[in-house]
Scaffold this motif. Structure first.
Motif, PDB file in Angstrom:
ATOM      1  N   MET A   1      -4.375  -5.573  -7.379  1.00  0.00           N
ATOM      2  CA  MET A   1      -3.400  -5.101  -6.382  1.00  0.00           C
ATOM      3  C   MET A   1      -3.770  -3.686  -5.925  1.00  0.00           C
ATOM      4  N   THR A   2      -3.867  -3.491  -4.616  1.00  0.00           N
ATOM      5  CA  THR A   2      -4.177  -2.153  -4.124  1.00  0.00           C
ATOM      6  C   THR A   2      -2.888  -1.355  -3.920  1.00  0.00           C
ATOM      7  N   SER A   3      -2.993  -0.056  -4.074  1.00  0.00           N
ATOM      8  CA  SER A   3      -1.839   0.829  -3.876  1.00  0.00           C
ATOM      9  C   SER A   3      -2.324   2.081  -3.157  1.00  0.00           C
ATOM     10  N   LYS A   4      -1.727   2.339  -2.008  1.00  0.00           N
ATOM     11  CA  LYS A   4      -2.170   3.485  -1.197  1.00  0.00           C
ATOM     12  C   LYS A   4      -0.989   4.423  -0.990  1.00  0.00           C
ATOM     13  N   THR A   5      -1.171   5.693  -1.287  1.00  0.00           N
ATOM     14  CA  THR A   5      -0.088   6.647  -1.040  1.00  0.00           C
ATOM     15  C   THR A   5      -0.051   6.994   0.443  1.00  0.00           C
ATOM     16  N   GLU A  75       2.062   2.152  -0.244  1.00  0.00           N
ATOM     17  CA  GLU A  75       1.910   0.830   0.366  1.00  0.00           C
ATOM     18  C   GLU A  75       1.132  -0.055  -0.594  1.00  0.00           C
ATOM     19  N   LEU A  76       1.727  -1.171  -0.977  1.00  0.00           N
ATOM     20  CA  LEU A  76       1.053  -2.167  -1.819  1.00  0.00           C
ATOM     21  C   LEU A  76       0.624  -3.321  -0.919  1.00  0.00           C
ATOM     22  N   ASP A  77      -0.003  -4.338  -1.492  1.00  0.00           N
ATOM     23  CA  ASP A  77      -0.468  -5.478  -0.685  1.00  0.00           C
ATOM     24  C   ASP A  77       0.684  -6.159   0.046  1.00  0.00           C
ATOM     25  N   THR A  78       1.801  -6.335  -0.655  1.00  0.00           N
ATOM     26  CA  THR A  78       2.882  -7.127  -0.057  1.00  0.00           C
ATOM     27  C   THR A  78       4.184  -6.349   0.115  1.00  0.00           C
ATOM     28  N   ALA A  79       4.166  -5.055  -0.177  1.00  0.00           N
ATOM     29  CA  ALA A  79       5.423  -4.297  -0.110  1.00  0.00           C
ATOM     30  C   ALA A  79       5.174  -2.802   0.062  1.00  0.00           C
ATOM     31  N   TYR A  80       6.239  -2.111   0.454  1.00  0.00           N
ATOM     32  CA  TYR A  80       6.249  -0.644   0.404  1.00  0.00           C
ATOM     33  C   TYR A  80       7.122  -0.242  -0.789  1.00  0.00           C
TER      34      TYR A  80
END
Lengths: 167, 127
Positions: A1-5, A75-80
């Protein structure tokens, strides 16, 4: 799972800043427009809770009290995922945790009832409607995640996270 | 009594535009509403409506064209709706129109809650 600030901030929660951050969140791209509308509403509501209620605050011209705290938007793959952290009295942390538990244990119909009841019974004026947490769960349809970290015998940090699904 | 005209500014998008017109009997609130000290902003609007009911005693239309209002603002809007409901119950002619963006279904739920809490009929209209 990616997570972007997407956004992180620590300092006083001035309305001017909240507004600029919120507007950018809502408009930064054309995808997931429904999720970003919800995110904007939750962002404003929870940020204004920090601004209004944080026990760490700045005074502007000795009149206006502006709460200090932190916010993180990922921001995650399927959600904020939106998180706020602010200082509260230890006694208030217990009350807030209890409110989160009540809200998390309620289905949409019960939340609507709670919202109506709370808004009607709110004293109004400077106290607002006191339904921000309920509104966040009603909009996101996800439970609140909260954490309490004690600072000393009087104060704690209260952290609140709401997940807003993209789909 | 005087009309209330408040225009919007790009630097303060958290204040709505307001137009309360005595001769037309139309009150319009448009834009977004999430300012600090919400009650201070809405109190003159609430007092205007109370004065209109007391002094002018004519039909009144409330047009709400808010694309977003925070929960503090919802409390103030509810106060206005309750005043209008009392006027209606006292034989005043009142019409409330709520304009909404059809791509924002959450607003429809909000309006239904306002209707239930205030007891006044609200006409939903698309922008």
């Amino acid at each position: 799972m990616t997570s972007k600030t997407i956004l992180s901030y620590k300092g006083p929660f001035y309305i001017e800043l909240i507004s600029v951050f919120g507007t950018n969140i809502r408009n930064f791209n054309d995808t997931y427009s429904n999720a970003r509308k919800k995110l904007f509403k939750i962002f404003i509501e929870l940020s204004q809770n920090v601004s209004n209620y944080s026990e760490n605050f700045h005074m502007v011209n000795n009149v206006q009290r502006i709460g200090v705290g932190e916010l993180f938007l990922k921001e995650l793959d399927t959600a904020y995922c939106f998180t706020t952290i602010n200082q509260v009295k230890r006694t208030d942390a217990e009350i807030l945790a209890e409110r989160c538990e009540i809200v998390n244990a309620s289905d949409q119909m019960k939340l609507r009832e709670l919202k109506r009841e709370q808004r009607l019974n709110s004293p109004g004026e400077k106290f607002g409607a006191r339904i921000g947490l309920i509104q966040a769960v009603m909009l996101s349809k996800n439970q609140l995640e909260y954490k309490v970290e004690n600072i000393n015998e009087n104060f704690s940090y209260f952290s609140l996270t709401v997940k807003i699904d993209k789909y | 009594m005087e009309n209330i005209i408040l225009t919007s500014s790009p630097t303060t998008p958290y204040f709505p535009e307001v137009s309360f017109d005595i001769d037309k009997g139309i009150c319009e609130i448009r834009g977004e509403s999430y300012m600090e000290e919400t009650y201070k902003f809405y109190l003159p609007l609430i007092n205007w409506i109370k004065d209109y009911i007391k002094l002018i005693k004519k039909p009144l239309v409330l047009d709400i064209k808010l694309i977003y209002l925070n929960t503090s603002s919802t409390k103030c809007v509810l106060d206005i709706l309750e005043i209008l409901k009392d006027y209606e119950d006292d034989s005043g002619q009142v019409k409330v129109n709520w304009y909404y963006d059809k791509s924002d279904p959450d607003m429809i739920d909000e309006v239904e809650d306002f209707e239930a809490e205030s007891g006044i009929k609200i006409e939903l209209k698309e922008f």
